[in-house]
Design a protein around this motif. Structure first.
Motif, PDB file in Angstrom:
ATOM      1  N   GLN A 159       0.853  -1.194   0.000  1.00 38.68           N
ATOM      2  CA  GLN A 159       0.000   0.000   0.000  1.00 38.68           C
ATOM      3  C   GLN A 159       0.887   1.242   0.000  1.00 38.68           C
ATOM      4  O   GLN A 159       2.052   1.162   0.399  1.00 38.68           O
ATOM      5  CB  GLN A 159      -0.977  -0.010   1.174  1.00 38.68           C
ATOM      6  CG  GLN A 159      -0.329  -0.093   2.535  1.00 38.68           C
ATOM      7  CD  GLN A 159      -1.333  -0.483   3.627  1.00 38.68           C
ATOM      8  OE1 GLN A 159      -2.102  -1.440   3.478  1.00 38.68           O
ATOM      9  NE2 GLN A 159      -1.338   0.267   4.713  1.00 38.68           N
ATOM     10  N   PRO A 160       0.337   2.362  -0.471  1.00 32.31           N
ATOM     11  CA  PRO A 160       1.155   3.576  -0.575  1.00 32.31           C
ATOM     12  C   PRO A 160       1.736   3.993   0.770  1.00 32.31           C
ATOM     13  O   PRO A 160       1.118   3.778   1.823  1.00 32.31           O
ATOM     14  CB  PRO A 160       0.172   4.631  -1.089  1.00 32.31           C
ATOM     15  CG  PRO A 160      -0.927   3.857  -1.735  1.00 32.31           C
ATOM     16  CD  PRO A 160      -1.023   2.556  -0.999  1.00 32.31           C
ATOM     17  N   GLY A 161       2.919   4.612   0.727  1.00 34.00           N
ATOM     18  CA  GLY A 161       3.615   5.013   1.947  1.00 34.00           C
ATOM     19  C   GLY A 161       2.805   5.937   2.829  1.00 34.00           C
ATOM     20  O   GLY A 161       2.910   5.888   4.058  1.00 34.00           O
ATOM     21  N   ALA A 162       1.979   6.775   2.205  1.00 31.99           N
ATOM     22  CA  ALA A 162       1.191   7.737   2.980  1.00 31.99           C
ATOM     23  C   ALA A 162       0.067   7.069   3.759  1.00 31.99           C
ATOM     24  O   ALA A 162      -0.628   7.717   4.537  1.00 31.99           O
ATOM     25  CB  ALA A 162       0.611   8.794   2.029  1.00 31.99           C
ATOM     26  N   GLN A 163      -0.135   5.777   3.519  1.00 30.12           N
ATOM     27  CA  GLN A 163      -1.242   5.052   4.167  1.00 30.12           C
ATOM     28  C   GLN A 163      -0.656   3.981   5.101  1.00 30.12           C
ATOM     29  O   GLN A 163      -0.521   2.832   4.716  1.00 30.12           O
ATOM     30  CB  GLN A 163      -2.007   4.377   3.030  1.00 30.12           C
ATOM     31  CG  GLN A 163      -3.439   4.057   3.275  1.00 30.12           C
ATOM     32  CD  GLN A 163      -3.959   3.287   2.060  1.00 30.12           C
ATOM     33  OE1 GLN A 163      -4.028   2.072   2.067  1.00 30.12           O
ATOM     34  NE2 GLN A 163      -4.274   4.011   0.983  1.00 30.12           N
ATOM     35  N   PRO A 164      -0.271   4.355   6.318  1.00 30.82           N
ATOM     36  CA  PRO A 164       0.438   3.400   7.188  1.00 30.82           C
ATOM     37  C   PRO A 164      -0.457   2.248   7.625  1.00 30.82           C
ATOM     38  O   PRO A 164      -1.660   2.434   7.780  1.00 30.82           O
ATOM     39  CB  PRO A 164       0.854   4.240   8.392  1.00 30.82           C
ATOM     40  CG  PRO A 164       0.260   5.587   8.213  1.00 30.82           C
ATOM     41  CD  PRO A 164      -0.504   5.639   6.937  1.00 30.82           C
ATOM     42  N   PRO A 165       0.124   1.069   7.803  1.00 27.22           N
ATOM     43  CA  PRO A 165      -0.664  -0.062   8.279  1.00 27.22           C
ATOM     44  C   PRO A 165      -1.096   0.149   9.721  1.00 27.22           C
ATOM     45  O   PRO A 165      -0.493   0.949  10.437  1.00 27.22           O
ATOM     46  CB  PRO A 165       0.294  -1.244   8.158  1.00 27.22           C
ATOM     47  CG  PRO A 165       1.636  -0.690   7.896  1.00 27.22           C
ATOM     48  CD  PRO A 165       1.535   0.746   7.564  1.00 27.22           C
TER      49      PRO A 165
END
Ligand code: GUN
Ligand code: ZN
Length: 442
Positions: A55-61
């Motif tokens: 997932q994109p870096g701006a969307q942290p797990p």
């Protein structure tokens, strides 16, 4: 530093960085290729040792994931080295000889030391830790003629959770005392080893014929019977590396049409065959390799160091042969696949060809995995694959830093990384989601 094998794996780990892998085979010469999958600043999600998604870096797990933020670094599948000799770390960078003298002067004496089981065990651990410290997570390996040297490698790979293909070396002539087996004992040893290790965890057996000159026709035939009796096992050997070696094979096997034909007549040419070098072959050999679905393990560092010759990658590719990349240490002078790829570029340049970073990286990741029939498990960052992944710095030192900084395109940047980088760029190696190596510099 090498991490203790008992480090507990968090079941869910997320690594953030620039993800690079392949979804197909890049075309020859194409610096823009749809086969390249580059995802700048993404999370790579690892669950239970396998790749679970991105997932994109701006969307942290969420908080259920242990996160490692490697923003600004590269994350690739671990390299696959399709031809390397574990005991030859002891003779890497030995001066002044070509293949046949090099074997006698340096290599066979080093391999004789493995008659001692504790040497073989210590050597196996040292070798696999060194692979991991160079960003190689899977390999096709020659140990020595001693059965316990194969046992030691399998056991050490199992401890580290690694995907490893190996088998005891077969040699029943033209080798010094202590390094020769005989047909019947060797057959029994191979059957035992196959029963003990093949298909266990991530391990697979390879019937390991050193090269045609060190096996009698009877031993080659026995090796062929093993391949027929155990169709899941691999076969590894050397092929047409050096001109003196090829002339010797012609003398020893006058009935064969070519060096490759010696192996084919013995039943050793099949889709699970890994043939190192393949420099001095002709169109009929190339057609036979292609028809069999066998692969050539191109070993450019070794070919340069031992003065063996320039591999005709373009001709092999045109013939439809799988080509993977290999360090061939100790003929090769580094376990680093980055250095190997940089040498591959130079070998092709000498032959008037241009090897893209994509072609080189593919041949040492997904391409190698495909050639080994393992593309669902290793060689890519695809969902479901084992999380054998490495984190790399784009540049180490002021020259590489500057070069990467001014690069205009993705290919230019990755090519500079491949050409200037080595194991000092390695930040961490993960095997099936477990961190097995962490660089000491940072
Ligand atoms: N041919 C037979 N044995 C060897 C070996 O150990 N290294 C290389 N490069 N070629 C070989
Ligand atoms: Zn070799």
């Amino acid at each position: 530093m090498t991490l203790p094998t008992t480090t507990p794996a968090s079941r869910r780990t997320a690594l953030r960085g620039d993800l690079l892998d392949f979804v197909g085979a890049p075309e020859w010469g194409a610096v823009d290729s749809p086969a390249v999958r580059f995802r700048a600043d993404h999370w790579l999600l690892i669950d239970g040792g396998r790749i679970a998604g991105t997932q994109p870096g701006a969307q942290p797990p969420d908080a259920s994931w242990t996160v490692h933020d490697h923003r600004g670094r590269l994350i690739l599948p671990g390299f696959v080295d399709t031809h390397v000799h574990s005991p030859q770390i002891d003779v890497i960078a030995s001066y002044g000889t070509a293949l046949l003298d090099w074997l006698e002067t340096y290599t066979f004496p080093a391999e004789q030391r493995y008659a001692d089981r504790s040497e073989a065990e210590a050597g196996a651990a040292r070798f696999l830790d060194a692979l991991l410290a160079h960003g190689t997570t899977s390999a096709v390996v020659f140990p020595t003629v001693h059965k316990h040297s194969a046992d030691a490698l399998f056991a050490a790979a199992q401890e580290r959770g690694m995907r490893l293909i190996t088998g005891k070396v077969l040699m029943d002539r033209h080798a010094p005392d202590g390094l020769r087996d005989d047909v019947d004992q060797a057959a029994r040893d191979c059957v035992d080893l196959i029963g003990g290790w093949h298909g266990k965890d991530r391990l697979a057996y390879a019937v390991t014929v050193r090269f045609a000159p060190t096996s009698t026709a009877a031993q080659l035939a026995m090796a062929g019977r093993l391949c027929a009796a155990f169709p899941g096992v691999y076969m590894q050997t050397h092929l047409a590396e050096n001109r003196d070696e090829v002339a010797w094979v012609c003398e020893l096997f006058p009935e064969a049409r070519s060096y490759l034909d010696v192996y084919e007549r013995a039943g050793l040419l099949n889709a699970r065959g890994v043939f190192a070098h393949g420099i001095w072959i002709d169109d009929a050999d190339r057609a036979a390799l292609r028809d069999a679905g066998a692969q050539i393990a191109h070993s450019p560092s070794s070919n340069l160091f031992l003065g063996s010759g320039l591999f005709g990658w373009r001709a092999a590719a045109a013939a439809g042969i799988h080509v993977s990349l290999a360090s061939d240490v100790g003929g090769g002078t580094s376990l680093s696949m980055l250095r190997t790829l940089a040498d591959a570029y130079k070998v092709q340049a000498m032959a008037g060809e241009r090897l893209t970073a994509w072609k080189a990286l593919h041949a040492s990741t997904l391409g190698a995995a495909k050639a080994l029939g393992l593309a669902r498990e290793i060689g890519s960052l695809g969902v479901g694959c084992a999380a054998d992944v490495c984190v790399w710095d784009w540049a180490v030192g002021p020259v590489a830093q500057r070069r990467i900084e001014v690069a205009q395109s993705l290919h230019e940047r990755v090519f500079a990384w491949m050409t200037l980088g080595d194991e000092r760029n390695l930040v961490a190696s993960y095997v099936a989601g477990m961190k097995r190596y962490e660089g000491v510099l940072r």
